[in-house]
Enzyme design. Structure first.
Site, PDB file in Angstrom:
ATOM      1  N   GLY A 287      -1.667  -5.534  -3.783  1.00 37.84           N
ATOM      2  CA  GLY A 287      -1.274  -4.247  -3.355  1.00 37.84           C
ATOM      3  C   GLY A 287      -2.692  -3.443  -2.946  1.00 37.84           C
ATOM      4  O   GLY A 287      -2.532  -2.349  -2.443  1.00 37.84           O
TER       5      GLY A 287
ATOM      6  N   GLY B 194      -5.151   3.612   3.380  1.00 37.40           N
ATOM      7  CA  GLY B 194      -4.892   5.088   3.158  1.00 37.40           C
ATOM      8  C   GLY B 194      -6.113   5.702   3.098  1.00 37.40           C
ATOM      9  O   GLY B 194      -6.445   6.755   3.889  1.00 37.40           O
TER      10      GLY B 194
ATOM     11  N   VAL C  97      -4.718  -3.222  -0.712  1.00 38.66           N
ATOM     12  CA  VAL C  97      -4.987  -3.041   0.539  1.00 38.66           C
ATOM     13  C   VAL C  97      -4.151  -1.549   1.064  1.00 38.66           C
ATOM     14  O   VAL C  97      -4.782  -1.130   1.731  1.00 38.66           O
ATOM     15  CB  VAL C  97      -4.339  -4.260   1.449  1.00 38.66           C
ATOM     16  CG1 VAL C  97      -4.776  -3.677   2.911  1.00 38.66           C
ATOM     17  CG2 VAL C  97      -5.427  -5.288   1.130  1.00 38.66           C
ATOM     18  N   ASP C  98      -3.359  -1.295   0.215  1.00 35.92           N
ATOM     19  CA  ASP C  98      -2.562   0.034   0.450  1.00 35.92           C
ATOM     20  C   ASP C  98      -3.435   1.186   0.578  1.00 35.92           C
ATOM     21  O   ASP C  98      -3.661   1.943   1.440  1.00 35.92           O
ATOM     22  CB  ASP C  98      -1.317   0.146  -0.134  1.00 35.92           C
ATOM     23  CG  ASP C  98      -0.178  -0.584   0.516  1.00 35.92           C
ATOM     24  OD1 ASP C  98      -0.055  -0.700   1.717  1.00 35.92           O
ATOM     25  OD2 ASP C  98       0.581  -1.270  -0.398  1.00 35.92           O
ATOM     26  N   PRO C  99      -4.054   1.450  -0.937  1.00 35.23           N
ATOM     27  CA  PRO C  99      -4.850   2.720  -1.037  1.00 35.23           C
ATOM     28  C   PRO C  99      -6.138   2.348  -0.080  1.00 35.23           C
ATOM     29  O   PRO C  99      -6.408   3.307   0.275  1.00 35.23           O
ATOM     30  CB  PRO C  99      -4.958   2.721  -2.488  1.00 35.23           C
ATOM     31  CG  PRO C  99      -4.499   1.330  -2.855  1.00 35.23           C
ATOM     32  CD  PRO C  99      -3.680   0.750  -2.144  1.00 35.23           C
TER      33      PRO C  99
END
Length: 773
Positions: free
Chosen positions: A551, A558, A553-555
């Site tokens: 995960g 962002g 890649v989410d932050p």
């Protein structure tokens, strides 16, 4: 004629390695002029390749350096000599931003913090705290931040993530910090931006278990786990499958022809599937092994289940989507490189340059504006850099909310838009069952990504809801969304429609695959991008199945969206023009896996999985200590460190075996202390759910306790970027309950009275409880 967003911004880079190099790469991609000041002999990255000796492609510099330094200029200064220090100060004094990565205290000794510009320091532990002066590699920091304890299989050694993800992320936070500080900077009014790589990793790699443990229903997690489904064997290799939501899991069951399992509610959550690992893996692999990857990906598109090929440095640039969007291009030396991770539709990117030779730009043209940084208007003094900015936030899950929360923390008024028919899906990842009261208000990750925002509900499927959105946009500077492109476009709320309500609007879109190309409408989560771009390919046990980092890649998406947005606002301040900003998650993931592409293109080598040794086959290991699943990370990757370790162990025949026996008699903390005292870098592995007790992060105030009316008190990670002018406390309010600020926003901004608000709620246009729809 349109110009790059940051044209005229002067950067001096006094850093070595990936973090500072990527920070200024991002700013250069937006048009900034970057002068790289190198020590005699140059940045060590010039001499580094992850796959063998530099120069075997006929170029004297390493491929990664050539990518990161493309389009920059180079001069040489020797900081050990008085004239070198004086020249460095002269060059730095002519810049708007200085980026450095030296041990804390060095920049201050050189006077770089007294030049009246923005100074960005990126160091392993940040300034302040008991460990500020320590050096530590990515491998050691991953053990200390809790990431290593989360990755791998419980029956095997824990795994550090491959690909130096923390270093790339730190560079992105450095770029965001620089542009944030510039939002309130005036000539001569200096500010110091302090980036801690340890805190970057704690935020991006381990937020979920850290926060979940403090929430209702939270338990001490099983330390290591692999996603189910994740990267699965198929008839012609591997395929990636991601089911983050309940609906995706149910759709996946239908896709496999297993409707008989649709009633198994326990399997709709990742934890439930983990409890039945062997059974669930058997069901999944019985189906995947009978189909080729392309068949599974095509079926995923039909059933709206994120499914992907497993890419690497050789295959990712050749995907039809990469080719159609022109995601990669060759520079004048022939090196294949990824393009920028964002597209500002109102600003052209700068010309694609090549890396400079060492000292190529010596002489009178080596800097511009010797009388100090100029060409920028004075900005008003603000308590928080983005005070006065208003953002309408349509985002869900993690990537978009992460960006919105950063903006809120820095002073923006961020209004989160959900609907009672479709609340943010992250609300339903709570650790308590759906039968619990207010369970949609008890998701740890929802709270950790939406602090400081106001929240409203509007049914976007309803014409009245759409009209209210347009009225709100007229009062906002920025709109942010992260759906697939067809969602807002289908509601008639695309960029053109919203810009008609506010001509200088900046709209940031964070789709999985971009706004064009053959995959534009495919669903995609962070794990999908990790599977496609090679991030998973270099992560895992040697010779075994790739493992997604889980995960990150989410932050990353962002914070890249924040960088692009702040650049677009710089452009708006200069020209009065708004624009559409596109930050595809696949391009962000491609940017931070660039090393795999350039290494393959330059040297013909596909970087692979090497467990904890990494691609350079380093002498380092996770070593088991005394206790239940207790480990310490140890490095002996230089002759001096190896000699120190050999001396400590009593000149053994086999260092690895002797080190294992030595550590088995000690706790991780004792092993770390003795190894460090002997001159051997080490870090005790920390469980992710306990990192809020880390003495360094506590001393820097990284975690803050926030009280919520339903969820109660919980510690939340702050931001790994400290600003000398503040804010000195991050969060001003908790995450909003569903529709909490309907009256405040719709009444206060749009003037709706109590009767009108009641009518809208009665029609289901607004509300405060989830409903079936």
């Amino acid at each position: 004629m349109a110009r790059p967003a940051l044209e005229g911004l002067r950067i001096v880079e006094v850093s070595t390695g990936i973090p500072g190099g990527y920070c200024t790469r991002l700013l250069a991609d937006l048009g900034a002029d970057v002068l790289k000041v190198e020590p005699p002999g140059g940045d060590p990255l010039r001499r580094r390749s992850a796959s063998g000796p530099v120069g075997r492609d006929g170029h004297p510099d390493g491929a990664l350096f050539r990518h990161l330094a493309a389009g920059k200029r180079s001069v040489v200064c020797d900081p050990d000599r008085a004239e070198g220090r004086a020249r460095l100060r002269e060059l730095a004094g002519a810049a708007h931003v200085v980026v450095e990565s030296s041990r804390p205290g060095v920049a201050e000794e050189l006077g770089l913090d007294r030049l009246g510009n923005v100074l960005v320091s990126i160091t392993p532990f940040g300034r302040g705290g008991p460990d500020s002066g320590l050096d530590a590699s990515e491998f050691l920091l991953q053990a200390r931040c809790g990431s290593t304890s989360n990755h791998g299989e419980m029956a095997r050694e824990p795994l550090a993530c491959g690909g130096r993800l923390g270093e790339w992320a730190a560079g992105a936070f450095g770029a965001a910090g620089a542009l944030t500080a510039l939002a309130r900077w005036s000539p001569g009014d200096g500010e110091h931006v302090d980036v801690s790589i340890l805190e970057v990793m704690a935020l991006c790699l381990v937020t979920v278990p850290t926060v979940m443990f403090a929430f209702p229903g939270g338990q001490r997690p099983t330390r290591r786990w692999v996603m189910i489904p994740g990267i699965e064997p198929c008839a012609d290799g591997y395929v990636g499958i991601t089911t983050v939501t309940r609906q995706q899991w149910l759709a996946f069951l239908s896709m496999m022809g297993r409707d008989d399992l649709l009633g198994e509610e326990d399997l709709t959550t990742m934890l439930g599937r983990k409890r039945r690992t062997d059974e669930v893996n058997g069901v999944i692999r019985d189906w995947t092994t009978r189909h080729r990857a392309a068949e599974i990906v095509e079926a995923g598109e039909r059933f709206r289940v994120p499914a992907s090929f497993i890419g690497n440095g050789a295959t990712f640039p050749r995907y039809e989507h990469s080719v159609a969007r022109g995601a990669f291009g060759r520079d004048s030396t022939g090196l294949l490189r990824p393009g920028p991770s964002f597209r500002l539709h109102g600003c052209p990117p700068p010309e694609r340059g090549t890396a400079p030779r060492l000292g190529e730009h010596e002489g009178p043209a080596d800097h511009r504006g010797a009388n100090g940084p100029a060409g920028r208007p004075a900005r008003p003094a603000r308590e928080r850099p983005l005070d006065g900015l208003r953002v309408l936030d349509f985002t869900a899950f993690w990537s978009g909310p992460f960006a919105g929360q950063y903006l809120a923390t820095m002073g923006a008024d961020v209004v989160k838009v959900e609907s009672v028919q479709r609340p943010d899906g992250m609300r339903f990842s709570a650790a308590v069952p759906p039968t619990s009261a207010d369970w949609h208000e008890l998701s740890a990750l929802f709270h950790a990504s939406n602090l400081g925002k106001r929240g409203v509900t509007l049914n976007l499927s309803d014409p009245e809801g759409q009209e209210l959105v347009k009225r709100l946009v007229a009062h906002c500077d920025v709109v942010v969304e992260n759906f697939t492109p067809r969602v807002l476009d289908g509601f008639g709320l695309g960029y053109e429609a919203l810009a008609a309500c506010r001509p200088d609007l900046v709209m940031v879109r964070i789709p999985g695959f971009g706004l064009d190309g053959p995959w534009r409408d495919r669903p995609g989560f962070a794990q999908t991008m990790e599977q496609l771009t090679g991030m998973a390919w270099v992560n895992g046990y040697e010779g075994d199945v790739p493992i997604v980092p889980g995960g990150v890649v989410d932050p990353l998406a962002g914070i890249h969206a924040v960088v692009a947005l702040l650049a677009a606002l710089e452009h708006r301040d200069r020209t009065g023009e708004g624009q559409l900003v596109e930050v595809p998650m696949i391009d962000v993931a491609g940017a931070v896996t660039a090393e795999q592409v350039v290494e393959h293109d330059a040297y013909g080598v596909v970087l692979d999985r090497h467990g904890n040794r990494g691609p350079e086959d380093a002498d380092r290991a996770m070593v088991r200590c005394d206790g239940d699943d207790e480990w310490v990370a140890v490095e002996w990757d230089t002759p001096g460190r190896r000699a120190a370790l050999v001396a400590l162990l009593g000149d053994p025949g086999d260092v690895g075996v002797a080190l294992g026996g030595w550590c088995a008699k000690r706790s991780p903390a004792d092993a770390e202390a003795e190894l460090r005292n002997a001159g051997v870098p080490a870090a005790a592995m920390v469980s992710a759910h306990t990192i809020d007790a880390d003495p360094q992060m506590r001393a820097r105030g990284f975690f803050e306790t926030v009280s919520h009316p339903v969820a109660g008190d919980a510690p939340y990670p702050g931001w790994p970027v400290r600003f000398s002018k503040g804010p000195h406390r991050w969060y001003r309010s908790p995450a909003p309950t569903l529709g909490q600020h309907n009256a405040e926003v719709l009444g206060g901004l749009l003037g709706l009275d109590a009767g009108e608000l009641a009518r809208l709620e009665g029609r289901g246009v607004t509300g405060s409880r989830p409903v079936a729809g």
